[in-house]
Every structure is written in structure tokens, then in C-alpha cells.
Enzyme design. Structure first.
Site, mmCIF file in Angstrom:
data_model
loop_
_atom_site.group_PDB
_atom_site.id
_atom_site.type_symbol
_atom_site.label_atom_id
_atom_site.label_comp_id
_atom_site.label_asym_id
_atom_site.label_seq_id
_atom_site.Cartn_x
_atom_site.Cartn_y
_atom_site.Cartn_z
ATOM 1 N N SER B 31 0.834 -1.209 0.000
ATOM 2 C CA SER B 31 0.000 0.000 0.000
ATOM 3 C C SER B 31 0.860 1.247 0.000
ATOM 4 C CB SER B 31 -0.898 0.013 1.245
ATOM 5 O OG SER B 31 -1.676 -1.159 1.320
ATOM 6 N N HIS B 68 -2.514 3.091 7.073
ATOM 7 C CA HIS B 68 -1.752 1.842 7.058
ATOM 8 C C HIS B 68 -0.518 1.955 6.163
ATOM 9 C CE1 HIS B 68 -4.779 1.722 3.898
ATOM 10 N NE2 HIS B 68 -4.027 0.899 3.226
ATOM 11 N N LEU B 117 -10.284 4.065 8.433
ATOM 12 C CA LEU B 117 -10.324 4.699 7.111
ATOM 13 C C LEU B 117 -11.451 5.725 6.983
ATOM 14 C CD1 LEU B 117 -9.295 1.591 5.036
ATOM 15 C CD2 LEU B 117 -7.983 3.692 5.350
ATOM 16 N N ASN B 177 -5.204 2.174 -6.366
ATOM 17 C CA ASN B 177 -4.358 1.005 -6.664
ATOM 18 C C ASN B 177 -5.189 -0.262 -6.927
ATOM 19 O OD1 ASN B 177 -4.998 -0.100 -4.160
ATOM 20 N ND2 ASN B 177 -3.114 0.609 -3.179
ATOM 21 N N ARG B 308 -29.278 23.644 28.503
ATOM 22 C CA ARG B 308 -28.803 23.936 27.142
ATOM 23 C C ARG B 308 -28.749 25.449 26.909
ATOM 24 N NH1 ARG B 308 -33.732 23.225 22.853
ATOM 25 N NH2 ARG B 308 -35.459 23.338 24.318
ATOM 26 N N SER B 335 -31.578 24.266 18.681
ATOM 27 C CA SER B 335 -31.909 23.361 19.784
ATOM 28 C C SER B 335 -30.781 23.258 20.811
ATOM 29 C CB SER B 335 -32.221 21.954 19.260
ATOM 30 O OG SER B 335 -33.463 21.924 18.596
ATOM 31 N N GLU B 356 -22.511 14.578 11.412
ATOM 32 C CA GLU B 356 -21.847 14.584 12.722
ATOM 33 C C GLU B 356 -20.411 14.100 12.628
ATOM 34 O OE1 GLU B 356 -24.774 13.123 12.037
ATOM 35 O OE2 GLU B 356 -26.229 14.399 13.075
ATOM 36 N N HIS B 405 -30.396 17.461 24.732
ATOM 37 C CA HIS B 405 -31.567 16.583 24.623
ATOM 38 C C HIS B 405 -31.277 15.184 25.192
ATOM 39 C CE1 HIS B 405 -32.627 19.934 22.158
ATOM 40 N NE2 HIS B 405 -33.855 19.499 22.039
ATOM 41 N N ASP B 413 -40.748 13.349 21.655
ATOM 42 C CA ASP B 413 -40.063 12.999 20.410
ATOM 43 C C ASP B 413 -39.693 11.520 20.327
ATOM 44 O OD1 ASP B 413 -40.144 15.155 18.695
ATOM 45 O OD2 ASP B 413 -38.481 16.169 19.674
#
Lengths: 615, 615
Positions: B31, B68, B117, B177, B308, B335, B356, B405, B413
Site C-alpha cells: 500500500s 496503514h 479509514l 491502486n 442547554r 436546539s 456529525e 436533549h 419525540d
């Protein structure tokens, strides 16, 4: 339905979305209103579904990826006659089936729990894969996505997988309403931004006005007639469509419309259209095909065998006995040994490449269709799919996850490849089972046991070889343990599992030679845990020393501590675990450096026994 | 360097990659060999970097996303004179800086730990964002990616973010590759498959032969001269290039070449080229600009304020005092209340949309450049970034994560939005700090405290309002706790934090009225935990009852149990936690259904005290 009826149905879905949210005092009516016409046309003219027989193998499958638009879904259920108006108005109330975000635990027509965005399409890909490669049925999978969730990488893992597999039984409907929770999305009403991304991933795309029912109808038809590619319908819509106080306005996400009565009037008042949903074509369930006695691999005691190898062999054997077993791997099947299954059952093996979220989602989709998936990668990389595992548990999905290369014992590759947080992650999943075998025969038995359990089942395997210590006919009930060293003079109990179990046995032998008999418990079932055996050991030896190739938080030590969380007296508890950041080193060096090898156990035990003498 | 020298340098990097892996007996030489020419040209002709001053603000930044391929990186360090040949041959040995996968904990030239990865490009985006919007420096960010990792959704989150932000200081080099670990990748040598995906995400792309040093040189030049877009260089290469026994062959991943001496000879033997890397342009670090006294918001005791909200106000105040504070949010800033910061410091606020993984990666990238990031979303959705948080800890990155939350207390919710596993996830992260405030003043203080800590710091906030019980001048040291009810007659101790602390106080009052005095501890610092206070309470009251709005595994209850894991006698421990799958209901109904409200605490405490009497 004709154009006029479809328009009316769309308005009815809007009215009912407004009413349900108003009754609840919360919810997402505006996100429902943007997609109302898309849903109306699908329900009335294209979906083939028997609401009285949700398990019908020929049913089309609908996934509401934008799960917060649940008022729209429930309004559609009402229009289809599946629920009545009284139930609709129980939305979001204690005990109602109609939760803020839909779950199959409560509603039989829901394929998978949504509400964490970017998960519906990946699960839809799993269902579509089932249709193509497992069920050999021609049901269609429809996934209604939001535009905001297109930012989630998992959506593009799904797009990549579906495009490459040419899943022409899959249609993504993207409700481009321009507004996310907080304000405008990245691409606003730029439909081509979404379309060219999907096209790059080898999808067919159609861009439409998502409030033009005829255009929608044609787009669905085009999706149905497209061969060799999944279709993405990119629909321009307005959030809150039809009610001027909220239509296309910021600050109107996730709350009832300001004046529901006025909004209903503006939408033309309540309607009571009833949709006759198309019947599904006849089909039969194939996943019960193939059965027989499971001939698990048998290993000689004293041989050195990696538990990952035993896993691979056992899974292949299970696949021979049970036609419903399928395997998925994240492009490391040569390491996890899922390749053993692939060689024997290529038709039931799914290469997911390095896309762990899609892998788990595909497993959830297949489980929803009645299959028994085993999904494998390095334990460390299952953290990538944590939110998918969490949501699978909300779904009540029955899937098997297997994490190889656990702990520092992998050696030179270093911390990025070491599963050191997996037990903590999997134990905290509601209703999960967590298993960590130490030898090949135990592994084989647990692989078969897993298939009979509910919920998320996790098996942790090891890279290196370890001695076979159990005979091939030994049984390993989930929730049990094995007492491997025991006398009525035991000074303490060492509790271990997996690689540290062998270290514990070596330590026990050394301690015994030194005149300190200790008990050794193999806690292969980390969750549920064998409280009775631990309690007895505590009462008889007074002190439990846990040893784990895992972080000190959330793993074996915590599982043992929880066993004594019933308010009765607690023994002395001490834990050895991985407390530093490992570097590269050989497996033996790693175990020693982490203080979880036989020598460390022996030293800790001596210290504890001497302390007890002093005390 | 000229063409001939570049070719030679590429061969040298191959030779050294082969030698290092052979000395280690493991590693990924093949690699490394595929990307050797890409690395040689970058190092010799384009990278501007002072290896003696890795913190130089003008340095270009290089990220090895395919971690790697570390032999290649270390061989490049040797060619640049940063390490010598002896050190190169310590690769993967105990105590060596040259780990199997590179980490900045050991090597000053590494920007971020890789090896999981699909993480290097997202972190590179964070660094490039720093360059453009924070550092206002013209350093270039180069990220060397593998082709296998293009399957990770996080890569496309990064592509989306970089394309939209027009990060023309960022270049991704994709080493196509053709071969992954297990065999061929999805797209093999189809360069256009990668290029058209990047283009769809608004990148400039260049397709080249990755072994043609002149073509590589031109491609880098094209990247440097491209304005308004990041560039992806898609390079066709051969895995194991230059050694016939392994070149372009399957089954040669992650192991030394079969005969290293022969391979080195085939590559033309060892060389000792030394590269004079270009000097960085002068630049100055900006992140220390701006400072002053932090004027935290002050809340009146008795008022009802959501933690919050207090977080948002405190973060805005901290941003005013400290010029290095930056905020990132996942499109829920209204929020999480990160929007309070955004309004006051828009130039240091980063909207990451619903991605996220990219959000946490961007925080890691910014922290690497000396900034102090606070990244926020719902606690539940931080599970999406678990693997990124794990790798951030491998990096030793100092980032602040805030999950709002939390728990069933969010109400209607439903479970998809409830952070119920976040404490378990964050506690198991090595070196983390986990904080869970119960009132507004406590929250404000902890937000400021976080900035002074090392490693991953996590703050858990609540959606609903709660009573302010502490004065604005009270201090809350990390690792401490507050004893809020105490007498010398206490029959047991209730340990709580966040929303359950208020329930515990109500229960204590009710119990006291009923003649059962109980101690109440506010365990706002869940990790590290206040062992001394817990121990004292245990000795004085004999029994600890923990109450948490979280799963029973891995959270507050386990943290308390661990405090008694030192081998000394343990008190009776009982825990109340969320043991079922919640549905929709009001916050009060949720707390009651989960058995963690005042009434449940009172009932449990009564039972325990009565049991103790019987015993």
C-alpha cells in the site's frame, strides 16, 4: 386516482397532519405538508400493499427516512383505512402507537425505526437487496427522504451500494423543501445539486415539481420502468405547503401550526377520502427454505485456534443448516473470517466494502424481511455504526454483529485497530446480548446460540490463536459462565473472558503453586451476566478481580459490578483493564504493558490476598 | 527535483517501505509502494514544511488518510532528514515512535491519527477551514487517500463540506491502486468513477497515471492554481508497484513482501537521497488573539432555566473572552443553543449541517491548528461520530463535545432523539472527561472549565427547564461533587446528576418528612468521579442509590461502582436507570415510566431502608 382526487388526497393528508400535531401540541406538520402530494400519489396509484397482511411477502416496502414527518405517515395510514381518526389524534401521547418518530415495535406497517436522519435509505437498500438477491420477489422499495439528511455520509454509502448493485427495485423520493430545522439547507431549491450527486453514484434521476400530482405520477412510473439502476426522484416542494402562515417560512420546524383551525380551513377543511391501496402480487417467503441439523465445527482440546477462525467455520456450518442465515462484511472478510461463509454460500454473502453504517443498515433491512444476518468487521470499526445499532434496537431488529481483532492483543497494528470500547458500546444498547468467547468450541456454540435470541447480539472475537480448553460437546448457555478453577480454600476469584481468560488460568496455576488457591470464572456471557455464580464466588472467596482487554469503563468490570447492584452486600471488587493508550508492540508485550497478562494478575492477586491478611 | 531525481526518490521510498516492513515482520509495504511516486513529488517539489518547526503557522499540512501506508510516511520522513535509518527500522516495535498507524501523540509531524479509514479527508477539511476562516494563512492541506476508503460515507460528508465551502487550499490525492484488503475494490481502475463523484460535489478533478512523476508534478501545480474549488487528484497506481512478486496482485495486503532482499534489488537497491523540503512562507498564529476575563452568565437561584440555554450563553461569553474558541454544530444550533455563540461570533461559527462525523473531524482539525472547538448536536446523534471521537482520543486531540436533549426527559419525540447511551460511549473514551450539570450556573462554570482540560471533554445538557439551585459564584471543580442534603442520621445516599438530581432532592424532602433522612450527592463530574465523597457517604450511610436518565450500563451507576473498585469494602449499591424502550409521552410521564422520578426514588429508598431494618 385521477388528478383531482390526488390533489384532494394531498390536501387531506395535510389537514390530518395539522390536526394530529395540534392535538399533540408538538410534532412536525410543516415537514409533512411538503411531502403530502408525494405521499398521496404513491399511496393511491403506485404502492402495492396489504395493510391487513403487513408480512405479505409481495408487499412493496415504504420507509419514511425523514421520520419526523410521522404525521404524514399516520395520515396516510388513516387514508388507507389502517387506523381511524380517533387513533390519529392520539399522536405522541403516552401509550399511543403513533410515536413522534415511527417504530416497527409499535406499528406493523413500519419497516424500520427512523428519526435519526440518513438511516432510512441505507435500510431501504438492505430491503431492496433482499428483494433482488434473497427473496427473488418483485416488490418495490420506496424511501421518502428529506433534503437536510442528504448531508449525512450514510446516504452516500447507500447511494454507492445501490448504484453498484443496480437496485432498480429501489426508489428514493427526495422532498426538497429547502428548509432544515435551523434554516435553509446547503443547496436550497437547487434540485440539480442533488440529482448530479445521485447520478454520479450511477442512479437514474428525475427532477419534478413535488406539488404537481401528474408530474409525480409520471415520475413514479418512470422509476418503475427504469431497469438496471435505482431511481432518485428529486422533488421541489415547499415546507408547510398550503398554509400561508407557515409555507416556505423559517422558524416553523417541529411545532404545530400557529392556528390549526384556520389552517384546516385554508386547506379546504377536513376530508374523508379513503384510498383503495393496490394489492401486492402473490409471492412466497423463501427465508425458511433450507434447514437441518447444524454440524458445528469441532476442535480438539489443546489445539491453538483463533476464535475468529472458529467463528468463520461455525457461521459457514450454520449457513448450511439454516437457509435464512446471511452474512455481510465490511471488506475485511479475510480477517474476520466471514470469507469462510462466503466460500460456501456466496449467494447469501454481501460484500459491503468499507461502509460500516451501510453494512449494519443492510442487516437491519434483511432482518426486516425475515432473514438472519451476521454482520462482521473489526470490533473497533463497529463504533462507526453506533447510531445504526442504536436505532436497530429502537426498531427491535434481530441482528447479529461480530467484532474481530478485539483489544490490545492484536499487537503491532496499534490503537486505531484495537476494539477497546466495543463492550461498553454494545452493553449499553437496549436489549442487547454481549458474548466474548475464549476458545474455538465455545465460539462455535455461541455463534449458533445467537440465532435464537431477540434484539442485538454481539460476539467479540480475537485475532490471535488461543488454546482450545473446552470439549466440542460442552454447552454454553447465554447468561451462563464456567467455573474453571475452584476449591473450598479459594482466596479470591478471577473473572475473565476471551484472551484474558487464558492469562487468568496461567495466573491461577502460578498462584496455586505459591499456596494461594484462586477461583477462575470464564464470563463468556458479558450480558446477560451470570449473577448467581458471581454471587456465590463472592460469598465464598470475598473478593473478585476482573481482568479485561478493554477500557475499564463499560466492559467486563462494570458488568460484574452491576451483578451486585441489587442492594445486597457487595464483595471487594478490583479490576484490571487497559488504562493507557497503547502503541505498537507484540501481542504479549501489549498484554504485559496494559497490565492484564498472567504476571499482572498474579501480582495483583498476591497483593489483595496479603492485604486481606493484614486487614 | 527533476524527473530523474523524482523517479529515484520514488524508488527510495519503496525500498525503505520494504525494508521497514521486513524489519518489523508486519506492515503494509504494498500500500506504500503504490503511492510512493505521489509522495515523492509532493515532498520534493510542492510541500512547504519545516520539519524542525512542526508548529510553524505557515507549514503546509499533510494527512495520510490511508494510515496503514505508514512505511511510506516514515520513509518520506527519512528522506526529509527528520528521522534516520536506524529509527526507520524500529517500525512497529515496542517503544518506537513509528507505530503501525501514525499518531501525533508520538510524532510531531503527524496532524491526526489515522488508521480508521475515511477520517483523514474530514480532518483535512477541518484544517483547511482553519486556514481559510480562522488562521487566514495560505498553507495548503494535502490529504493522501486510499481508493478503498472512498466507500466510507464520511469521505462524502467531507467532499460535500469542502466543495460547498470552496476550499481551494485543500487537495485530496486518491491512490487508486485497485486492490483493497480482501481483493478488488468496487471500481477497480475506473478513475472516472471517483472523479465524477468528486465533481458532483463541486470539486475540481485531475485524472493521472500515478507513476508518471511529470504528470503528478503537473497535477499538483494544477491543484495549486485552481481557485474557488478543492481539487481531487485521481491517480491510477499499482499496489506493490516495482516488485513483480507483489505488483498488482491479490493477497499481498498488510504483510511484508515475500523476499525483501530480492525486492530491494529489483527496485535498484538502497539509495540515500536527501530532500530539501521547501520552507514555509512566514505566517503568524492568530488563535491566541483576543483575551480577557470571562464574564459568565449569572442565573438567579429559583429561576427555571434549561441547561442547554445556559450552555449557549456561557459559550458565547467564553468566545468573547477567548479568541481561540470556535463552535461547530450539526444543523440543530437552535436546539443545542450553539446559535447564541453564532450570533455573537459568526466568524468563528461553523455550520456543519447534518453530518456529525464531519463535524467532529472538523473540530479535530481545528484543534490541531491550535483552536479550541466546541462541537454540539443532540447527545443521541453524537453516537454517529463515535469512531471519530475514538480516533480523536488516539490523536490526543483536545476537543469539547456537547450533547443536548439527554435522556427520556426530552418527552414526546421518542427514543430516536433520546441520548441514553452517551455517557457509556464517552466514559469509555480514553482520557475523557464527562460532565453532566443539573442547573444553569453549574453549566456555565463547567463550560469554562472544559477549555482548561486535556483530551476529549463531554458535556451533557438537557432540553427542559430546571430550577437554578446553585448561586452564580459557586465553583464546580472537575472531579468534584456537591453534597446537597446531609445529616449524621442519613439512612442512605442518593447519587444523581442532571435532571434526576432534582428528582432526588424532591425524594429526599419527602423521605425526610417521613422520618427517613437521606444524603443527596450531585455527581456533576461523572468522569473523573469524586471517590472521596462517595467513599465517605458509603461509610456513613452504608448504601448508595444511583439514579440516572441513561441506560443502566456504562453511565452514572457504573461510574459510582468503579469508585469502589480499589479492593476496599464496597457499600450496598443499587441503581435506578432507564431499562425499557420509551415511547412518546410528556417529560414527567417519561421519568415516571422509566422509574427515575422522585416517586420512584422515594419508593426504592423506603424499600432499602426497610430491608436494612429487617437485615
Amino acid at each position: 386516482m385521477n388528478t383531482g382526487e390526488l390533489v384532494e388526497l394531498g390536501q387531506q393528508l395535510r389537514v390530518d397532519s395539522v390536526r394530529a400535531s395540534a392535538a399533540a401540541g408538538s410534532g412536525h406538520p410543516t415537514s409533512s405538508m411538503s411531502a403530502a402530494d408525494l405521499m398521496a400519489v404513491l399511496l393511491a396509484n403506485h404502492l402495492r400493499y396489504d395493510f391487513e397482511r403487513p408480512a405479505h411477502p409481495g408487499n412493496d416496502r415504504f420507509v419514511l427516512s425523514k421520520g419526523h414527518a410521522s404525521p404524514l405517515l399516520y395520515s396516510a395510514y388513516k387514508a388507507a383505512g389502517a387506523i381511524d381518526d380517533d387513533e390519529l389524534l392520539t399522536f405522541r401521547k403516552l401509550g399511543s402507537r403513533l410515536e413522534g418518530h415511527p417504530t416497527p415495535q409499535r406499528l406493523p406497517w413500519v419497516e424500520t425505526a427512523t428519526g435519526s436522519l440518513g438511516q432510512g435509505l441505507p435500510v431501504g437498500v438492505g430491503i431492496a437487496l433482499s428483494g433482488k438477491r434473497l427473496d427473488h420477489a418483485d416488490y418495490r422499495v420506496w424511501v421518502l427522504c428529506g433534503d437536510s439528511e442528504m448531508a449525512e455520509g450514510s446516504v452516500w454509502e447507500a447511494a454507492e451500494h445501490a448504484g453498484h448493485e443496480r437496485l432498480d427495485n429501489l426508489t428514493a423520493i427526495v422532498d426538497v423543501n429547502r428548509l432544515g430545522q435551523r434554516g435553509p439547507t446547503r443547496h436550497g431549491h437547487d434540485l440539480d445539486a442533488y440529482a448530479r450527486r445521485f447520478r454520479a453514484f450511477d442512479w437514474h434521476t428525475v427532477e419534478i415539481d413535488g406539488h404537481d400530482v401528474d408530474a409525480i405520477d409520471r415520475a413514479y412510473g418512470e422509476a418503475l420502468s427504469t431497469r438496471g439502476q435505482p431511481t432518485a426522484i428529486i422533488a421541489r416542494t415547499l415546507k408547510g405547503k398550503g398554509v400561508q402562515a407557515v409555507e416556505d417560512r423559517e422558524g416553523q420546524h417541529g411545532k404545530p401550526v400557529p392556528d390549526a383551525d384556520e389552517a384546516v380551513a385554508e386547506l379546504g377543511g377536513p376530508r374523508d377520502l379513503r384510498v383503495q391501496v393496490h394489492e401486492p402480487p402473490s409471492a412466497r417467503a423463501l427465508h425458511s427454505v433450507g434447514s437441518g441439523q447444524t454440524e458445528l465445527p469441532r476442535f480438539e482440546t489443546g489445539d491453538e485456534v483463533a476464535t475468529r477462525n472458529a467463528f468463520g467455520q461455525a457461521l459457514a456450518a450454520l449457513g448450511t443448516a439454516r437457509g435464512d442465515v446471511v452474512a455481510l462484511d465490511g471488506e475485511v472478510g479475510d480477517s474476520t473470517r466471514a470469507e469462510y461463509f462466503a466460500k460456501e454460500h456466496p449467494e447469501r454473502y454481501f460484500e459491503c466494502y468499507i461502509a460500516e453504517q451501510q453494512m449494519v443498515a443492510a442487516a437491519v433491512g434483511m432482518a426486516a424481511r425475515g432473514w438472519m444476518p451476521y454482520a462482521t468487521t473489526f470490533a473497533a470499526f463497529l463504533t462507526r455504526a453506533h447510531d445504526f445499532v442504536r436505532m436497530a434496537s429502537v426498531s427491535g431488529s434481530g441482528i447479529n454483529l461480530v467484532g474481530s481483532h478485539a483489544g490490545v492483543a492484536i499487537g503491532q497494528d496499534g490503537p486505531s485497530q484495537m476494539g477497546l470500547e466495543d463492550l461498553a458500546m454494545m452493553r449499553a444498547i437496549h436489549g442487547s446480548t454481549v458474548l466474548y468467547p475464549c476458545d474455538a468450541n465455545q465460539t462455535a456454540h455461541l455463534v449458533a446460540e445467537m440465532a435464537g435470541l431477540e434484539g442485538i447480539r454481539y460476539l467479540r472475537t480475537s485475532r490471535g490463536e488461543s488454546k482450545v480448553i473446552y470439549g466440542p460437546d460442552e454447552e454454553f448457555p447465554v447468561g451462563g459462565s464456567k467455573v474453571l478453577r475452584s476449591s473450598d480454600r479459594d482466596r479470591l476469584t478471577v473473572v475473565a473472558a476471551g484472551v484474558t481468560l487464558h492469562e487468568a488460568l496461567a495466573a491461577a496455576d502460578a498462584l496455586d503453586e505459591g499456596g494461594i488457591p484462586v477461583r477462575v470464572i470464564d464470563l463468556y456471557s458479558v450480558k446477560p451476566v451470570d449473577r448467581a455464580t458471581l454471587r456465590q464466588a463472592a460469598e465464598e472467596t470475598g473478593c473478585l478481580l476482573t481482568v479485561e482487554d478493554h477500557r475499564e469503563e463499560g466492559g467486563l468490570g462494570d458488568a460484574v459490578a452491576e451483578a451486585f447492584g441489587d442492594g445486597r452486600p457487595v464483595p471487594r471488587l478490583i479490576r484490571l483493564a487497559v488504562r493507557t493508550m497503547p502503541g505498537s508492540a507484540s501481542p504479549d508485550e501489549q498484554l504485559h504493558a496494559a497490565g492484564i497478562d498472567a504476571e499482572s494478575i498474579t501480582a495483583a492477586a498476591r497483593l489483595l490476598v496479603e492485604e486481606a491478611v493484614v486487614a
